[in-house]
Write a protein that holds these residues in place. Sequence first.
Motif, PDB file in Angstrom:
ATOM      1  N   PRO A  45       6.303  -4.957  -2.938  1.00  0.00           N
ATOM      2  CA  PRO A  45       4.889  -4.805  -3.286  1.00  0.00           C
ATOM      3  C   PRO A  45       4.125  -6.116  -3.492  1.00  0.00           C
ATOM      4  O   PRO A  45       2.954  -6.195  -3.206  1.00  0.00           O
ATOM      5  N   GLY A  46       4.768  -7.176  -3.938  1.00  0.00           N
ATOM      6  CA  GLY A  46       4.067  -8.437  -4.159  1.00  0.00           C
ATOM      7  C   GLY A  46       3.935  -9.297  -2.915  1.00  0.00           C
ATOM      8  O   GLY A  46       3.283 -10.338  -2.933  1.00  0.00           O
ATOM      9  N   LEU A  47       4.534  -8.885  -1.823  1.00  0.00           N
ATOM     10  CA  LEU A  47       4.531  -9.670  -0.595  1.00  0.00           C
ATOM     11  C   LEU A  47       3.201  -9.498   0.124  1.00  0.00           C
ATOM     12  O   LEU A  47       2.836  -8.401   0.526  1.00  0.00           O
ATOM     13  N   ASP A  48       2.468 -10.581   0.279  1.00  0.00           N
ATOM     14  CA  ASP A  48       1.150 -10.559   0.912  1.00  0.00           C
ATOM     15  C   ASP A  48       1.264 -11.121   2.330  1.00  0.00           C
ATOM     16  O   ASP A  48       1.092 -12.315   2.558  1.00  0.00           O
ATOM     17  N   LEU A  49       1.556 -10.251   3.277  1.00  0.00           N
ATOM     18  CA  LEU A  49       1.778 -10.688   4.650  1.00  0.00           C
ATOM     19  C   LEU A  49       0.515 -11.225   5.317  1.00  0.00           C
ATOM     20  O   LEU A  49       0.600 -11.998   6.260  1.00  0.00           O
ATOM     21  N   ALA A  50      -0.634 -10.845   4.815  1.00  0.00           N
ATOM     22  CA  ALA A  50      -1.884 -11.334   5.394  1.00  0.00           C
ATOM     23  C   ALA A  50      -2.134 -12.802   5.056  1.00  0.00           C
ATOM     24  O   ALA A  50      -2.874 -13.485   5.763  1.00  0.00           O
ATOM     25  N   ASN A  51      -1.486 -13.294   3.994  1.00  0.00           N
ATOM     26  CA  ASN A  51      -1.737 -14.671   3.562  1.00  0.00           C
ATOM     27  C   ASN A  51      -0.488 -15.522   3.396  1.00  0.00           C
ATOM     28  O   ASN A  51      -0.594 -16.710   3.119  1.00  0.00           O
TER      29      ASN A  51
END
Length: 107
Positions: A45-51
């Motif tokens: 859930p904490g993984l921000d693939l967009a950034n």
Amino acid sequence: MDKQSIVVEVVYALPDRQWLISLTVPRGATVREAALRCGLDRHFPGLDLANSPLGIFGKAVPRPEERELETGDRVEIYRPLIADPKEVRKRRAEKAARFRVGEEAGG
């Protein structure tokens, strides 16, 4: 697989585990697109693939939204650094210097 698609790998690693996903993407897909398509953010859930910073085979890609993939590329999703590597090396050198001084003093 047709001539309009290619196969790449997307990898994400934690200190104790690694996930590697084989992914078929359209020819011309970018590094960022592959990261977004891999779906690892559903499991983390904490993984921000967009950034998240991304790389290919251990080399950071400065503009992953622009860099097109080639067959066989391994896209790496990088985690934020916990400690500044320069600070870690500096502390290690200071500790080694203190140890050497202790040895010279008869320790």
